[in-house]
Scaffold this motif. Sequence first.
Motif, PDB file in Angstrom:
ATOM      1  N   ARG A 299     -10.006  27.094   3.185  1.00 37.53           N
ATOM      2  CA  ARG A 299     -10.325  26.118   4.237  1.00 37.53           C
ATOM      3  C   ARG A 299      -9.564  24.798   4.056  1.00 37.53           C
ATOM      4  O   ARG A 299      -8.947  24.300   4.989  1.00 37.53           O
ATOM      5  N   ASP A 300      -9.600  24.227   2.848  1.00 40.05           N
ATOM      6  CA  ASP A 300      -8.931  22.946   2.613  1.00 40.05           C
ATOM      7  C   ASP A 300      -7.424  23.044   2.849  1.00 40.05           C
ATOM      8  O   ASP A 300      -6.817  22.144   3.442  1.00 40.05           O
ATOM      9  N   ALA A 301      -6.838  24.131   2.379  1.00 42.94           N
ATOM     10  CA  ALA A 301      -5.395  24.318   2.556  1.00 42.94           C
ATOM     11  C   ALA A 301      -5.049  24.492   4.031  1.00 42.94           C
ATOM     12  O   ALA A 301      -4.036  23.960   4.521  1.00 42.94           O
ATOM     13  N   ARG A 302      -5.866  25.237   4.768  1.00 42.95           N
ATOM     14  CA  ARG A 302      -5.622  25.437   6.198  1.00 42.95           C
ATOM     15  C   ARG A 302      -5.769  24.112   6.947  1.00 42.95           C
ATOM     16  O   ARG A 302      -4.975  23.791   7.832  1.00 42.95           O
ATOM     17  N   GLU A 303      -6.797  23.320   6.600  1.00 44.11           N
ATOM     18  CA  GLU A 303      -6.961  22.004   7.236  1.00 44.11           C
ATOM     19  C   GLU A 303      -5.741  21.132   6.988  1.00 44.11           C
ATOM     20  O   GLU A 303      -5.229  20.485   7.912  1.00 44.11           O
ATOM     21  N   GLU A 304      -5.269  21.115   5.747  1.00 46.03           N
ATOM     22  CA  GLU A 304      -4.076  20.321   5.411  1.00 46.03           C
ATOM     23  C   GLU A 304      -2.862  20.798   6.202  1.00 46.03           C
ATOM     24  O   GLU A 304      -2.071  19.991   6.684  1.00 46.03           O
ATOM     25  N   GLN A 305      -2.715  22.114   6.325  1.00 47.34           N
ATOM     26  CA  GLN A 305      -1.603  22.666   7.083  1.00 47.34           C
ATOM     27  C   GLN A 305      -1.666  22.217   8.540  1.00 47.34           C
ATOM     28  O   GLN A 305      -0.667  21.770   9.110  1.00 47.34           O
ATOM     29  N   LEU A 306      -2.842  22.302   9.134  1.00 49.60           N
ATOM     30  CA  LEU A 306      -2.993  21.918  10.542  1.00 49.60           C
ATOM     31  C   LEU A 306      -2.764  20.424  10.739  1.00 49.60           C
ATOM     32  O   LEU A 306      -2.139  20.009  11.723  1.00 49.60           O
ATOM     33  N   ILE A 307      -3.233  19.612   9.819  1.00 47.03           N
ATOM     34  CA  ILE A 307      -2.985  18.169   9.924  1.00 47.03           C
ATOM     35  C   ILE A 307      -1.487  17.892   9.818  1.00 47.03           C
ATOM     36  O   ILE A 307      -0.934  17.125  10.612  1.00 47.03           O
TER      37      ILE A 307
ATOM     38  N   HIS B  62      -7.004  13.068  15.830  1.00 44.08           N
ATOM     39  CA  HIS B  62      -7.515  11.843  15.199  1.00 44.08           C
ATOM     40  C   HIS B  62      -7.249  11.874  13.698  1.00 44.08           C
ATOM     41  O   HIS B  62      -6.800  10.872  13.123  1.00 44.08           O
ATOM     42  N   ALA B  63      -7.520  13.010  13.056  1.00 37.81           N
ATOM     43  CA  ALA B  63      -7.250  13.134  11.617  1.00 37.81           C
ATOM     44  C   ALA B  63      -5.764  12.937  11.329  1.00 37.81           C
ATOM     45  O   ALA B  63      -5.387  12.287  10.346  1.00 37.81           O
ATOM     46  N   ALA B  64      -4.917  13.475  12.194  1.00 34.06           N
ATOM     47  CA  ALA B  64      -3.471  13.341  12.013  1.00 34.06           C
ATOM     48  C   ALA B  64      -3.020  11.891  12.187  1.00 34.06           C
ATOM     49  O   ALA B  64      -2.121  11.426  11.474  1.00 34.06           O
ATOM     50  N   LEU B  65      -3.629  11.157  13.111  1.00 27.31           N
ATOM     51  CA  LEU B  65      -3.271   9.746  13.288  1.00 27.31           C
ATOM     52  C   LEU B  65      -3.587   8.937  12.039  1.00 27.31           C
ATOM     53  O   LEU B  65      -2.799   8.068  11.632  1.00 27.31           O
ATOM     54  N   TYR B  66      -4.742   9.194  11.433  1.00 31.19           N
ATOM     55  CA  TYR B  66      -5.058   8.519  10.171  1.00 31.19           C
ATOM     56  C   TYR B  66      -4.008   8.846   9.107  1.00 31.19           C
ATOM     57  O   TYR B  66      -3.561   7.974   8.369  1.00 31.19           O
ATOM     58  N   ARG B  67      -3.609  10.102   9.053  1.00 30.29           N
ATOM     59  CA  ARG B  67      -2.600  10.518   8.071  1.00 30.29           C
ATOM     60  C   ARG B  67      -1.258   9.832   8.349  1.00 30.29           C
ATOM     61  O   ARG B  67      -0.595   9.373   7.422  1.00 30.29           O
ATOM     62  N   ILE B  68      -0.857   9.769   9.613  1.00 28.60           N
ATOM     63  CA  ILE B  68       0.396   9.106   9.963  1.00 28.60           C
ATOM     64  C   ILE B  68       0.353   7.652   9.506  1.00 28.60           C
ATOM     65  O   ILE B  68       1.295   7.145   8.895  1.00 28.60           O
TER      66      ILE B  68
ATOM     67  N   PRO C 182     -13.033   5.335  22.836  1.00 29.91           N
ATOM     68  CA  PRO C 182     -13.517   4.457  21.764  1.00 29.91           C
ATOM     69  C   PRO C 182     -13.066   4.882  20.365  1.00 29.91           C
ATOM     70  O   PRO C 182     -12.815   4.036  19.518  1.00 29.91           O
ATOM     71  N   THR C 183     -12.943   6.188  20.134  1.00 29.59           N
ATOM     72  CA  THR C 183     -12.497   6.637  18.815  1.00 29.59           C
ATOM     73  C   THR C 183     -11.042   6.272  18.588  1.00 29.59           C
ATOM     74  O   THR C 183     -10.671   5.833  17.491  1.00 29.59           O
ATOM     75  N   LEU C 184     -10.204   6.421  19.608  1.00 22.22           N
ATOM     76  CA  LEU C 184      -8.806   6.002  19.471  1.00 22.22           C
ATOM     77  C   LEU C 184      -8.701   4.497  19.268  1.00 22.22           C
ATOM     78  O   LEU C 184      -7.826   4.031  18.534  1.00 22.22           O
ATOM     79  N   LEU C 185      -9.582   3.751  19.887  1.00 25.21           N
ATOM     80  CA  LEU C 185      -9.592   2.307  19.682  1.00 25.21           C
ATOM     81  C   LEU C 185      -9.868   1.981  18.214  1.00 25.21           C
ATOM     82  O   LEU C 185      -9.173   1.156  17.608  1.00 25.21           O
ATOM     83  N   VAL C 186     -10.832   2.642  17.629  1.00 20.44           N
ATOM     84  CA  VAL C 186     -11.157   2.427  16.216  1.00 20.44           C
ATOM     85  C   VAL C 186      -9.962   2.805  15.337  1.00 20.44           C
ATOM     86  O   VAL C 186      -9.616   2.072  14.396  1.00 20.44           O
ATOM     87  N   ILE C 187      -9.326   3.925  15.629  1.00 26.81           N
ATOM     88  CA  ILE C 187      -8.165   4.367  14.852  1.00 26.81           C
ATOM     89  C   ILE C 187      -7.027   3.360  14.988  1.00 26.81           C
ATOM     90  O   ILE C 187      -6.381   2.994  14.003  1.00 26.81           O
ATOM     91  N   HIS C 188      -6.789   2.903  16.199  1.00 29.94           N
ATOM     92  CA  HIS C 188      -5.701   1.949  16.422  1.00 29.94           C
ATOM     93  C   HIS C 188      -5.983   0.630  15.711  1.00 29.94           C
ATOM     94  O   HIS C 188      -5.079   0.055  15.077  1.00 29.94           O
ATOM     95  N   GLN C 189      -7.198   0.148  15.789  1.00 29.22           N
ATOM     96  CA  GLN C 189      -7.562  -1.084  15.085  1.00 29.22           C
ATOM     97  C   GLN C 189      -7.402  -0.911  13.572  1.00 29.22           C
ATOM     98  O   GLN C 189      -6.907  -1.805  12.889  1.00 29.22           O
ATOM     99  N   HIS C 190      -7.827   0.239  13.071  1.00 30.90           N
ATOM    100  CA  HIS C 190      -7.673   0.541  11.641  1.00 30.90           C
ATOM    101  C   HIS C 190      -6.192   0.487  11.239  1.00 30.90           C
ATOM    102  O   HIS C 190      -5.835  -0.092  10.209  1.00 30.90           O
ATOM    103  N   ALA C 191      -5.351   1.096  12.048  1.00 32.19           N
ATOM    104  CA  ALA C 191      -3.921   1.119  11.759  1.00 32.19           C
ATOM    105  C   ALA C 191      -3.341  -0.291  11.760  1.00 32.19           C
ATOM    106  O   ALA C 191      -2.565  -0.658  10.869  1.00 32.19           O
ATOM    107  N   LEU C 192      -3.704  -1.089  12.753  1.00 31.29           N
ATOM    108  CA  LEU C 192      -3.182  -2.452  12.822  1.00 31.29           C
ATOM    109  C   LEU C 192      -3.670  -3.303  11.655  1.00 31.29           C
ATOM    110  O   LEU C 192      -2.904  -4.081  11.073  1.00 31.29           O
ATOM    111  N   ARG C 193      -4.941  -3.148  11.291  1.00 29.98           N
ATOM    112  CA  ARG C 193      -5.471  -3.913  10.144  1.00 29.98           C
ATOM    113  C   ARG C 193      -4.765  -3.510   8.840  1.00 29.98           C
ATOM    114  O   ARG C 193      -4.443  -4.355   8.012  1.00 29.98           O
ATOM    115  N   GLY C 194      -4.543  -2.216   8.675  1.00 30.26           N
ATOM    116  CA  GLY C 194      -3.833  -1.748   7.485  1.00 30.26           C
ATOM    117  C   GLY C 194      -2.417  -2.285   7.423  1.00 30.26           C
ATOM    118  O   GLY C 194      -1.927  -2.669   6.360  1.00 30.26           O
ATOM    119  N   TRP C 195      -1.759  -2.307   8.577  1.00 25.92           N
ATOM    120  CA  TRP C 195      -0.406  -2.839   8.666  1.00 25.92           C
ATOM    121  C   TRP C 195      -0.411  -4.320   8.300  1.00 25.92           C
ATOM    122  O   TRP C 195       0.408  -4.781   7.500  1.00 25.92           O
TER     123      TRP C 195
END
Length: 196
Positions: free
Chosen positions: A6-14, A57-63, A114-127
């Motif tokens: 499962r973990d390996a498949r999730e990583e592959q898909l991400i 969403h998981a992939a955006l966090y990874r990016i 709203p979830t994309l908003l949270v992800i985008h804000q997270h990305a900008l804050r991290g940057w």
Amino acid sequence: MTYLKRDAREEQLIALTVQLLTEKGYRATTTRDIAALGGVAVGNITRLFGSLTALKHAALYRINDRLVADTEAASVGKAPLDGLMTLLGDPTDAQNQHVMSLWREVAVLANSDPTLLVIHQHALRGWAQSVAGYLEAQAPHVRLRDSASRTAWRLIGFATGMDLLHEIGAMPGSLDEMKQDLARFIAAEIYNDEVK
């Protein structure tokens, strides 16, 4: 299709989704694209993530995490102007343009998700934290008009604003000229009148 835990498949898909999001964009990346690229069953996405949206969403966090780590590593040992240009994203770099295009699309979609908003804000804050951390580390070599955090946000605002203006065709000039403008703005922010 080979069997993966499962973990390996999730990583592959991400990883597959990261690749496709960067190449095609958020809306254009489909379940079928991901499955075809990885040679996996479409049902794996729903089974492991619940939906294509959750996988994206998981992939955006990874990016975002990789982008911050990669630019931080690439900025080490560079002169302040060059290090900040690396952290802010060289507009003449093709890979940077793909990533900026993706985040522009996410910013637009975040208005209704709203979830994309949270992800985008997270990305900008991290940057911003990454840029501010670099500025703080460069304190012996630069002079700032105010805090590293406020300077980081202005630099990001300028870089993203120029990017958007260029993308919509409102700002004349080439990407090389845009890079020069960004370098001038960085220099104005990190070297005040006391530093020549």
